[in-house]
Write a protein that holds these residues in place. Structure first.
Motif, mmCIF file in Angstrom:
data_model
loop_
_atom_site.group_PDB
_atom_site.id
_atom_site.type_symbol
_atom_site.label_atom_id
_atom_site.label_comp_id
_atom_site.label_asym_id
_atom_site.label_seq_id
_atom_site.Cartn_x
_atom_site.Cartn_y
_atom_site.Cartn_z
ATOM 1 N N GLU A 1 -10.235 17.106 -8.343
ATOM 2 C CA GLU A 1 -9.889 17.124 -6.931
ATOM 3 C C GLU A 1 -8.381 16.930 -6.803
ATOM 4 O O GLU A 1 -7.777 16.182 -7.563
ATOM 5 N N TRP A 2 -7.788 17.595 -5.813
ATOM 6 C CA TRP A 2 -6.345 17.526 -5.620
ATOM 7 C C TRP A 2 -5.997 16.566 -4.502
ATOM 8 O O TRP A 2 -6.621 16.565 -3.446
ATOM 9 N N PRO B 1 3.570 4.441 -8.290
ATOM 10 C CA PRO B 1 2.806 3.277 -7.832
ATOM 11 C C PRO B 1 1.387 3.611 -7.386
ATOM 12 O O PRO B 1 0.446 2.843 -7.638
ATOM 13 N N ASN B 2 1.198 4.760 -6.746
ATOM 14 C CA ASN B 2 -0.145 5.116 -6.290
ATOM 15 C C ASN B 2 -1.044 5.601 -7.421
ATOM 16 O O ASN B 2 -2.271 5.536 -7.304
ATOM 17 N N LEU B 3 -0.458 6.087 -8.517
ATOM 18 C CA LEU B 3 -1.251 6.331 -9.721
ATOM 19 C C LEU B 3 -1.749 5.003 -10.271
ATOM 20 O O LEU B 3 -2.933 4.840 -10.587
ATOM 21 N N GLN B 4 -0.853 4.051 -10.359
ATOM 22 C CA GLN B 4 -1.202 2.754 -10.933
ATOM 23 C C GLN B 4 -2.212 1.991 -10.084
ATOM 24 O O GLN B 4 -3.018 1.218 -10.608
ATOM 25 N N SER B 5 -2.196 2.218 -8.778
ATOM 26 C CA SER B 5 -3.132 1.522 -7.900
ATOM 27 C C SER B 5 -4.476 2.226 -7.788
ATOM 28 O O SER B 5 -5.372 1.735 -7.113
ATOM 29 N N GLY B 6 -4.613 3.403 -8.441
ATOM 30 C CA GLY B 6 -5.903 4.065 -8.508
ATOM 31 C C GLY B 6 -6.175 5.097 -7.435
ATOM 32 O O GLY B 6 -7.315 5.538 -7.289
ATOM 33 N N ASN B 7 -5.158 5.525 -6.692
ATOM 34 C CA ASN B 7 -5.378 6.538 -5.661
ATOM 35 C C ASN B 7 -5.648 7.919 -6.254
ATOM 36 O O ASN B 7 -6.166 8.799 -5.568
ATOM 37 N N TYR B 8 -5.273 8.123 -7.502
ATOM 38 C CA TYR B 8 -5.611 9.330 -8.262
ATOM 39 C C TYR B 8 -5.477 8.965 -9.727
ATOM 40 O O TYR B 8 -5.049 7.855 -10.082
ATOM 41 N N LEU C 1 -6.273 14.709 -9.226
ATOM 42 C CA LEU C 1 -4.933 15.121 -9.635
ATOM 43 C C LEU C 1 -3.968 14.880 -8.490
ATOM 44 O O LEU C 1 -4.127 15.437 -7.401
ATOM 45 N N GLY C 2 -2.959 14.060 -8.731
ATOM 46 C CA GLY C 2 -1.970 13.744 -7.704
ATOM 47 C C GLY C 2 -0.728 14.603 -7.840
ATOM 48 O O GLY C 2 -0.144 14.708 -8.926
ATOM 49 N N THR C 3 -0.307 15.236 -6.748
ATOM 50 C CA THR C 3 0.891 16.064 -6.760
ATOM 51 C C THR C 3 1.664 15.853 -5.471
ATOM 52 O O THR C 3 1.174 15.201 -4.535
ATOM 53 N N GLU C 4 2.870 16.402 -5.410
ATOM 54 C CA GLU C 4 3.705 16.208 -4.233
ATOM 55 C C GLU C 4 3.431 17.253 -3.159
ATOM 56 O O GLU C 4 3.440 16.954 -1.972
ATOM 57 N N GLY C 5 3.241 18.504 -3.577
ATOM 58 C CA GLY C 5 3.014 19.574 -2.608
ATOM 59 C C GLY C 5 4.268 20.001 -1.874
ATOM 60 O O GLY C 5 4.183 20.605 -0.800
#
Length: 240
Positions: free
Chosen positions: A63-64, A74-81, A25-29
């Protein structure tokens, strides 16, 4: 020997299945009360509590991951999360590059905040976070847009005189106004923007999106999402 090889293969397969069920799960924090980093260095806030519950209901190990807002898609699309859960408003423009879940926060209001209630938000300099629907609104409003990477910087720009006002989600700005001892004031009427807040997925991840959609729908149907919204945003927050 054949049985041993078969057993080994089954263990490897089951391990692969388990690994496939771990979702990042990708978030800004950096956007309280939606998400922020607590004193222990962990992701906290409304979306941490919501995300953990959605993963539990969907039978997923999550995982966070934190990521700067300006590169979060862009980082969602590149697979980082695998999922964005970061106070992201559902818009037609974003729908061109990601797929959204149904909203887990209803369409809410944006607001201006300045050092005085009569700040000139129509022709003055207004700060907003880069890549937000509020920044887009200011850019088309006739005011001069001043963008910053983080939401805290947009408020700081008002305090140090770089901008006459900041334009952002009212839920984000309300604590700043309440805790400013009269230094900051809301300017003008609230402005509704967007289609609510949702999870964002790669366009190829329909199965994962539907798992989270089912969990969101269940929380709404069971009446447990509204109390969570009220816990983090207050009794006056819009609910389902």
């Amino acid at each position: 020997m054949k049985k041993l090889l078969l057993a080994t293969a089954l263990v490897a397969l089951s391990g692969g299945i388990a690994a496939a069920q771990t979702v990042r799960l990708g978030t800004e924090g950096a956007y309280p009360p939606f998400n922020f980093i607590d004193d222990a260095g962990n992701v906290a806030g409304f979306e941490r509590e919501l995300g953990d519950e959605l993963c539990k209901r969907a039978g997923l190990t999550c995982e966070w991951v934190t990521n700067d807002w300006d590169s979060i898609i862009p980082n969602l699309q590149s697979g980082n999360y695998d999922v964005i859960i970061a106070g992201m408003s559902i818009t037609d423009e974003r729908e061109k590059v990601v797929d959204f879940s149904e909203n887990y926060v209803p369409p809410a209001d944006s607001a201006y905040v300045g050092l005085s209630a009569d700040a000139d938000v129509k022709t003055g300099v207004v700060s907003a976070q880069v890549g937000t629907i509020q920044a887009g609104y200011v850019a088309e409003s006739g005011a001069t847009l001043l963008e910053f990477p983080t939401p805290d910087e947009t408020v700081a720009a008002v305090r140090n005189g770089e901008a006459v006002a900041v334009f952002a989600d009212k839920d984000f700005l309300a604590p700043y106004v309440a805790e400013s001892n009269g230094e900051l004031s809301f300017v003008g009427p609230d402005i509704p923007l967007g289609g609510g807040v949702g999870l964002a997925f790669r366009e190829s991840d329909d199965e994962l999106r539907e798992k989270f959609n089912a969990a969101i729908k269940a929380m709404k149907a069971e009446g447990v999402l509204n109390p969570l919204i009220e816990k983090h945003f207050g009794a006056a927050a819009k609910k389902f």
